[in-house]
Structures are given as structure tokens and as C-alpha cells.
Design an enzyme around this catalytic site. Structure first.
Site, PDB file in Angstrom:
ATOM      1  CB  ALA A  38      -0.932   0.000   1.211  1.00  0.00           C
ATOM      2  CG  ASN A  39      -0.249   4.661  -1.816  1.00  0.00           C
ATOM      3  OD1 ASN A  39      -1.091   5.366  -1.264  1.00  0.00           O
ATOM      4  ND2 ASN A  39      -0.463   4.110  -3.017  1.00  0.00           N
ATOM      5  NE  ARG A  40       4.266   8.159   3.775  1.00  0.00           N
ATOM      6  CZ  ARG A  40       4.214   9.479   3.623  1.00  0.00           C
ATOM      7  NH1 ARG A  40       3.285  10.180   4.254  1.00  0.00           N
ATOM      8  NH2 ARG A  40       5.053  10.104   2.829  1.00  0.00           N
ATOM      9  CB  SER A  41      -3.025   7.851  -0.847  1.00  0.00           C
ATOM     10  OG  SER A  41      -4.177   8.586  -1.204  1.00  0.00           O
ATOM     11  CB  ALA A  66      -2.064   7.275  -4.297  1.00  0.00           C
TER      12      ALA A  66
END
Length: 214
Positions: free
Chosen positions: A25-28, A92
Site C-alpha cells: 500500500a501507500n500513505r494516501s 494513488a
């Protein structure tokens, strides 16, 4: 206002499965996309929000569809993009996903774990390739400050978009945004003269900017 637009907005991260319990995942946070949906609805536009796995609450009354992975979002875009006038691709989307996700749970071991990743499909480019002449697509580029506009401009041209919103890395997860908007006809626009704005303020500005006569 002129005739309301049908605005399709994507927001939030994708979660790409590694095994039955883990994901990439990412921090969006999804806050900007949700703010865009709220601004679009407040401006009287028909608004559809495709929202990833985030904790932020979507605006009441907006047509909402949820996704987890890039594949989920691709399927939603296949269904909703043809009917929209404007696509704002604020999600994102992961650049890579596991080539062969494990069906069960990967066991812990003392050795090194090596995972093989493959590129995800370029969803915004795929939409641009099949868009109608009157449809507009606005993309988002998150890059290092020193190469921000250069890389955003390259993406704008290679993907065939109407505009690209260029953001420094610090935007992700932050309350504010200091964006530069690049257009296909060569314009460079700095909302608020380049000063930082709240994501709510920027969302209102962007929706006004894309509205005919705005």
C-alpha cells in the site's frame, strides 16, 4: 452556472495483495479526492466518487463505489468512465503489484523472503486512449520537488491528458497542498500564486477551474 458536468473522481490508495492477510500500500489518505467530490457536488455537478480503502468519510449524497486493488479500480473505470465529462484521477494507484500473490498466509521463516513484482496497468493512460473528443482527464503527479514539473509534464504528454496536477511528495497525508497545474496547451498555473492551500480550498479552485466559464 452552465449545464452541470458529470465528474468522475478517483481517490485513495490501492491495496495490492501479497497473501491472504498482507498487502502492498501507500500513505494516501484520500482526503483530497473526497474534498474534490464535495466541491463538485456543492457546485451542482453530477458527481461519482471511486474511493479506495481509507478512513475518511465520503460526502453524503455523492454516488459512491469502493475499490481495494488496481484491478478493482480498473473494473470501476471501465463501467463509469464512458458516461463522464471529466475524470479527475486523484487516486494513488500502486505502480507495482505482486506477480503471484499467495492464496494462503506466507509463513514466517528465518531466511530472506524474496517477492517478485510486476507493473500495474496504467489506468489513466488507458482511459485517455479510449476517451471521446469532448472528455477531459486530469491526472495527478507526486514527485520530488527538484524534478516535479519536468516529470509531471512528461506524464501529461505521454498519457495524452488535458491537465496534470503536480504535487511534491509532502502532499501525501498532509492537510494542505502546494500544487502546480500543467495544461496540454502549455500553460503553467499556480493557484494562490504558488502558496500552500488547504485541500478543501484547492478542491474548490480546481472544480471552478474545470467548469465552463469558470
Amino acid at each position: 452556472m452552465s449545464k452541470p458536468l458529470h465528474i468522475l473522481i478517483t481517490a485513495g490508495p490501492t491495496h495490492e495483495p501479497i497473501d491472504a492477510v498482507r498487502y502492498l500500500a501507500n500513505r494516501s489518505s484520500g482526503k483530497l479526492g473526497v474534498a474534490l467530490a464535495a466541491a463538485s457536488q456543492a457546485a451542482g455537478h453530477v458527481t461519482t466518487l471511486l474511493l479506495g480503502p481509507v478512513a475518511v468519510e465520503p460526502p453524503v449524497g455523492v454516488a459512491l463505489h469502493r475499490f481495494e486493488s488496481t484491478s478493482d479500480l480498473a473494473a470501476l473505470l471501465d463501467g463509469h468512465f464512458p458516461a463522464c465529462d471529466v475524470l479527475i484521477m486523484a487516486a494513488a494507484v500502486a505502480d507495482y503489484r505482486l506477480a503471484r500473490p499467495t492464496a494462503g498466509k506466507l509463513p514466517r521463516s528465518e531466511g530472506t523472503l524474496r517477492l517478485e513484482f510486476e507493473p500495474t496497468p496504467d489506468l489513466v493512460a488507458a482511459c485517455a486512449a479510449r476517451r471521446r473528443p469532448e472528455q477531459r482527464i486530469i491526472g495527478f503527479a507526486l514527485e520530488e520537488p527538484g524534478v516535479l514539473c519536468k516529470r509531471a509534464g512528461e506524464k501529461l504528454r505521454s498519457k495524452g491528458l488535458a491537465a496534470m496536477v503536480a504535487n511534491p511528495l509532502e502532499t501525501m497525508g498532509a492537510a494542505g497542498i502546494q500544487a502546480t497545474v500543467l495544461t496540454a496547451d502549455g500553460h503553467v498555473i499556480e493557484p494562490a500564486n504558488g502558496a500552500a492551500m488547504s485541500k478543501v480550498e484547492f478542491s474548490r479552485w480546481l472544480i471552478h477551474w474545470i467548469t465552463p466559464g469558470g
